[in-house]
Design a protein around this motif. Structure first.
Motif, PDB file in Angstrom:
ATOM      1  N   ALA A 176       0.822  -1.210   0.000  1.00 23.65           N
ATOM      2  CA  ALA A 176       0.000   0.000   0.000  1.00 23.65           C
ATOM      3  C   ALA A 176       0.855   1.259   0.000  1.00 23.65           C
ATOM      4  CB  ALA A 176      -0.924  -0.009   1.214  1.00 23.65           C
ATOM      5  N   GLY A 177       2.162   1.109  -0.257  1.00 21.47           N
ATOM      6  CA  GLY A 177       3.056   2.263  -0.299  1.00 21.47           C
ATOM      7  C   GLY A 177       3.330   2.734  -1.714  1.00 21.47           C
ATOM      8  N   ASN A 178       4.422   3.470  -1.863  1.00 20.93           N
ATOM      9  CA  ASN A 178       4.751   4.073  -3.157  1.00 20.93           C
ATOM     10  C   ASN A 178       6.054   3.539  -3.757  1.00 20.93           C
ATOM     11  OD1 ASN A 178       2.500   5.925  -2.922  1.00 20.93           O
ATOM     12  ND2 ASN A 178       3.734   7.077  -1.431  1.00 20.93           N
ATOM     13  N   ASP A 179       6.683   2.563  -3.099  1.00 21.65           N
ATOM     14  CA  ASP A 179       7.960   2.034  -3.564  1.00 21.65           C
ATOM     15  C   ASP A 179       7.867   0.531  -3.772  1.00 21.65           C
ATOM     16  OD1 ASP A 179       9.816   4.416  -3.311  1.00 21.65           O
ATOM     17  OD2 ASP A 179       9.060   4.321  -1.249  1.00 21.65           O
ATOM     18  N   LEU A 180       8.754   0.030  -4.620  1.00 21.44           N
ATOM     19  CA  LEU A 180       8.893  -1.408  -4.744  1.00 21.44           C
ATOM     20  C   LEU A 180       9.358  -1.986  -3.408  1.00 21.44           C
ATOM     21  CD1 LEU A 180      10.716  -1.699  -8.200  1.00 21.44           C
ATOM     22  CD2 LEU A 180       8.359  -2.356  -7.713  1.00 21.44           C
ATOM     23  N   LEU A 181       8.843  -3.164  -3.065  1.00 19.39           N
ATOM     24  CA  LEU A 181       9.214  -3.812  -1.815  1.00 19.39           C
ATOM     25  C   LEU A 181       9.929  -5.130  -2.096  1.00 19.39           C
ATOM     26  CD1 LEU A 181       5.998  -3.361   0.368  1.00 19.39           C
ATOM     27  CD2 LEU A 181       8.065  -1.942   0.347  1.00 19.39           C
ATOM     28  N   ARG A 182      11.071  -5.308  -1.453  1.00 15.83           N
ATOM     29  CA  ARG A 182      11.798  -6.571  -1.503  1.00 15.83           C
ATOM     30  C   ARG A 182      11.464  -7.330  -0.219  1.00 15.83           C
ATOM     31  NH1 ARG A 182      16.274  -7.837  -4.943  1.00 15.83           N
ATOM     32  NH2 ARG A 182      16.702 -10.072  -4.650  1.00 15.83           N
ATOM     33  N   ILE A 183      11.051  -8.585  -0.360  1.00  7.96           N
ATOM     34  CA  ILE A 183      10.541  -9.343   0.777  1.00  7.96           C
ATOM     35  C   ILE A 183      11.556 -10.397   1.232  1.00  7.96           C
ATOM     36  CG2 ILE A 183       8.683 -10.827   1.608  1.00  7.96           C
ATOM     37  CD1 ILE A 183       7.825  -7.954   0.981  1.00  7.96           C
ATOM     38  N   THR A 184      11.823 -10.408   2.536  1.00  3.36           N
ATOM     39  CA  THR A 184      12.645 -11.449   3.139  1.00  3.36           C
ATOM     40  C   THR A 184      11.820 -12.138   4.223  1.00  3.36           C
ATOM     41  OG1 THR A 184      14.697 -10.225   2.747  1.00  3.36           O
ATOM     42  CG2 THR A 184      14.773 -11.992   4.384  1.00  3.36           C
ATOM     43  N   VAL A 185      11.716 -13.447   4.130  1.00  3.88           N
ATOM     44  CA  VAL A 185      10.929 -14.216   5.097  1.00  3.88           C
ATOM     45  C   VAL A 185      11.862 -14.833   6.130  1.00  3.88           C
ATOM     46  CG1 VAL A 185       9.292 -16.107   5.398  1.00  3.88           C
ATOM     47  CG2 VAL A 185       9.182 -14.672   3.351  1.00  3.88           C
ATOM     48  N   ASN A 186      11.434 -14.772   7.379  1.00  2.00           N
ATOM     49  CA  ASN A 186      12.233 -15.234   8.518  1.00  2.00           C
ATOM     50  C   ASN A 186      13.541 -14.460   8.648  1.00  2.00           C
ATOM     51  OD1 ASN A 186      10.404 -17.150   9.555  1.00  2.00           O
ATOM     52  ND2 ASN A 186      11.046 -18.648   8.018  1.00  2.00           N
ATOM     53  N   ALA A 187      13.474 -13.181   8.357  1.00  4.86           N
ATOM     54  CA  ALA A 187      14.639 -12.303   8.526  1.00  4.86           C
ATOM     55  C   ALA A 187      15.069 -12.317   9.980  1.00  4.86           C
ATOM     56  CB  ALA A 187      14.281 -10.877   8.094  1.00  4.86           C
TER      57      ALA A 187
ATOM     58  N   THR B   7       9.053 -14.269  10.794  1.00  5.69           N
ATOM     59  CA  THR B   7       8.948 -12.858  10.423  1.00  5.69           C
ATOM     60  C   THR B   7       8.811 -12.729   8.906  1.00  5.69           C
ATOM     61  OG1 THR B   7      11.331 -12.539  10.114  1.00  5.69           O
ATOM     62  CG2 THR B   7      10.465 -12.241  12.340  1.00  5.69           C
ATOM     63  N   VAL B   8       8.256 -11.600   8.491  1.00  6.33           N
ATOM     64  CA  VAL B   8       8.263 -11.198   7.077  1.00  6.33           C
ATOM     65  C   VAL B   8       8.670  -9.732   7.037  1.00  6.33           C
ATOM     66  CG1 VAL B   8       6.915 -10.805   4.989  1.00  6.33           C
ATOM     67  CG2 VAL B   8       6.523 -12.870   6.358  1.00  6.33           C
ATOM     68  N   GLN B   9       9.776  -9.446   6.361  1.00  3.39           N
ATOM     69  CA  GLN B   9      10.325  -8.093   6.322  1.00  3.39           C
ATOM     70  C   GLN B   9      10.260  -7.541   4.904  1.00  3.39           C
ATOM     71  OE1 GLN B   9      14.751  -7.065   6.486  1.00  3.39           O
ATOM     72  NE2 GLN B   9      14.100  -6.535   8.575  1.00  3.39           N
ATOM     73  N   ALA B  10       9.828  -6.287   4.800  1.00  2.81           N
ATOM     74  CA  ALA B  10       9.814  -5.579   3.515  1.00  2.81           C
ATOM     75  C   ALA B  10      10.905  -4.521   3.531  1.00  2.81           C
ATOM     76  CB  ALA B  10       8.454  -4.932   3.282  1.00  2.81           C
ATOM     77  N   LYS B  11      11.631  -4.417   2.421  1.00  3.65           N
ATOM     78  CA  LYS B  11      12.678  -3.415   2.283  1.00  3.65           C
ATOM     79  C   LYS B  11      12.347  -2.495   1.114  1.00  3.65           C
ATOM     80  CE  LYS B  11      16.334  -6.531   3.909  1.00  3.65           C
ATOM     81  NZ  LYS B  11      17.636  -7.177   3.570  1.00  3.65           N
ATOM     82  N   ALA B  12      12.548  -1.192   1.317  1.00  5.64           N
ATOM     83  CA  ALA B  12      12.328  -0.204   0.261  1.00  5.64           C
ATOM     84  C   ALA B  12      13.595   0.629   0.106  1.00  5.64           C
ATOM     85  CB  ALA B  12      11.128   0.672   0.601  1.00  5.64           C
ATOM     86  N   ARG B  13      13.591   1.531  -0.862  1.00  3.79           N
ATOM     87  CA  ARG B  13      14.769   2.371  -1.092  1.00  3.79           C
ATOM     88  C   ARG B  13      15.077   3.196   0.165  1.00  3.79           C
ATOM     89  NH1 ARG B  13      12.379   7.102  -5.117  1.00  3.79           N
ATOM     90  NH2 ARG B  13      10.546   7.612  -3.864  1.00  3.79           N
ATOM     91  N   GLY B  14      16.332   3.596   0.288  1.00  2.00           N
ATOM     92  CA  GLY B  14      16.750   4.345   1.464  1.00  2.00           C
ATOM     93  C   GLY B  14      16.931   3.461   2.680  1.00  2.00           C
TER      94      GLY B  14
ATOM     95  N   ALA C 251       2.987   2.846   3.585  1.00  2.78           N
ATOM     96  CA  ALA C 251       4.159   3.692   3.408  1.00  2.78           C
ATOM     97  C   ALA C 251       4.746   4.130   4.750  1.00  2.78           C
ATOM     98  CB  ALA C 251       3.808   4.911   2.558  1.00  2.78           C
ATOM     99  N   GLU C 252       3.869   4.465   5.725  1.00  2.58           N
ATOM    100  CA  GLU C 252       4.346   4.946   7.012  1.00  2.58           C
ATOM    101  C   GLU C 252       4.974   3.848   7.867  1.00  2.58           C
ATOM    102  OE1 GLU C 252      -0.231   4.707   7.179  1.00  2.58           O
ATOM    103  OE2 GLU C 252       1.356   5.332   5.775  1.00  2.58           O
ATOM    104  N   ASP C 253       4.776   2.588   7.483  1.00  2.00           N
ATOM    105  CA  ASP C 253       5.381   1.471   8.230  1.00  2.00           C
ATOM    106  C   ASP C 253       6.888   1.394   7.986  1.00  2.00           C
ATOM    107  OD1 ASP C 253       2.850   0.736   9.143  1.00  2.00           O
ATOM    108  OD2 ASP C 253       2.532  -0.636   7.468  1.00  2.00           O
ATOM    109  N   LEU C 254       7.342   1.859   6.834  1.00  2.00           N
ATOM    110  CA  LEU C 254       8.747   1.720   6.444  1.00  2.00           C
ATOM    111  C   LEU C 254       9.593   2.803   7.093  1.00  2.00           C
ATOM    112  CD1 LEU C 254       7.878   1.063   2.735  1.00  2.00           C
ATOM    113  CD2 LEU C 254       8.904  -0.625   4.254  1.00  2.00           C
ATOM    114  N   ARG C 255      10.571   2.356   7.846  1.00  2.00           N
ATOM    115  CA  ARG C 255      11.410   3.305   8.593  1.00  2.00           C
ATOM    116  C   ARG C 255      12.884   3.015   8.345  1.00  2.00           C
ATOM    117  NH1 ARG C 255       8.149   5.909  12.248  1.00  2.00           N
ATOM    118  NH2 ARG C 255       6.134   4.899  12.683  1.00  2.00           N
ATOM    119  N   ALA C 256      13.693   4.072   8.327  1.00  2.00           N
ATOM    120  CA  ALA C 256      15.143   3.926   8.160  1.00  2.00           C
ATOM    121  C   ALA C 256      15.760   3.463   9.469  1.00  2.00           C
ATOM    122  CB  ALA C 256      15.759   5.246   7.720  1.00  2.00           C
ATOM    123  N   PRO C 257      16.857   2.717   9.406  1.00  2.00           N
ATOM    124  CA  PRO C 257      17.505   2.244  10.640  1.00  2.00           C
ATOM    125  C   PRO C 257      18.127   3.372  11.423  1.00  2.00           C
ATOM    126  CG  PRO C 257      18.829   1.689   8.702  1.00  2.00           C
ATOM    127  CD  PRO C 257      17.546   2.252   8.193  1.00  2.00           C
TER     128      PRO C 257
END
Length: 208
Positions: free
Chosen positions: A127-138, A169-176, A202-208
């Protein structure tokens, strides 16, 4: 005077034919066979002995006859989805059954549970604006990148089956380097086909 009729000469033949028909019906109903059902959310290939494999869609059922004279080996495997670069996504999920001839229908199935390991299938909504890369059991043993990118606006995208633990776990990664993670998914996977819907905003994605 009582006149007795002679029995019709065709009556014994008719009774014999009816007996044969009853026996044939009993054989057809009671002959050994396996009712195999695909309970996964993706197609499976089913191989019976040396015959060409059958492909069963989700929820599809087929009847497999079992010879009286010998046992029957049935092997099935998940048809894994392919990423944009044509690589299979997720884990290999398969099973093997050895059945011997016995009276009636034997019910068997391909499922996400009941194997040596349990599996689940995250259905990703972006539901965001960027492509998401998915890692399962990260962060866990056996972490696996789907090797795919889920586009913005995509809903309930199937990215394969993965090992299910209580703390999966299921982790989504976006740019930045922004990420968002669903944790402790084990208790949330309750669907019989092992699927669980996960929505990333979109608001779920946060930078480290």
């Amino acid at each position: 005077m009582v006149v007795r009729r002679r029995p019709s000469p065709g009556l014994p033949v008719l009774l014999l034919l009816l007996s044969f028909a009853a026996l044939a019906g009993l054989y057809l109903v009671g002959r050994p066979q396996i009712a195999f059902v695909n309970r996964l959310a993706a197609p499976v290939r089913v191989a019976v002995a040396h015959d060409d494999p059958l492909t069963l869609m989700p929820g599809e059922r087929t009847l497999l006859p079992v010879p009286w004279s010998r046992s029957l080996v049935i092997q099935w495997e998940l048809v894994r989805p392919l990423s944009a670069d044509s690589r299979p996504m997720g884990e290999e999920v398969r099973g093997s059954l050895l059945e011997r001839a016995r009276w009636g229908t034997i019910h068997r199935y391909a499922a996400a549970r009941g194997l040596e390991l349990d599996y689940f299938a995250p259905l990703i909504t972006n539901a965001g604006n960027d492509l998401l890369r998915i890692t399962v059991n990260a962060g866990l043993e056996g972490a696996l990148d789907c090797g795919c990118a889920v586009r913005p606006g995509a809903r309930r995208v199937f990215v394969g089956y993965y090992r299910l633990y209580k703390n999966s776990t299921v982790q989504a990664k976006a740019r930045g380097r922004r990420t968002a993670t669903f944790r402790d998914l084990g208790p949330r996977v309750i669907a019989s086909d092992g699927t669980v819907g996960l929505r990333f905003e979109a608001e779920d994605l946060r930078a480290p």
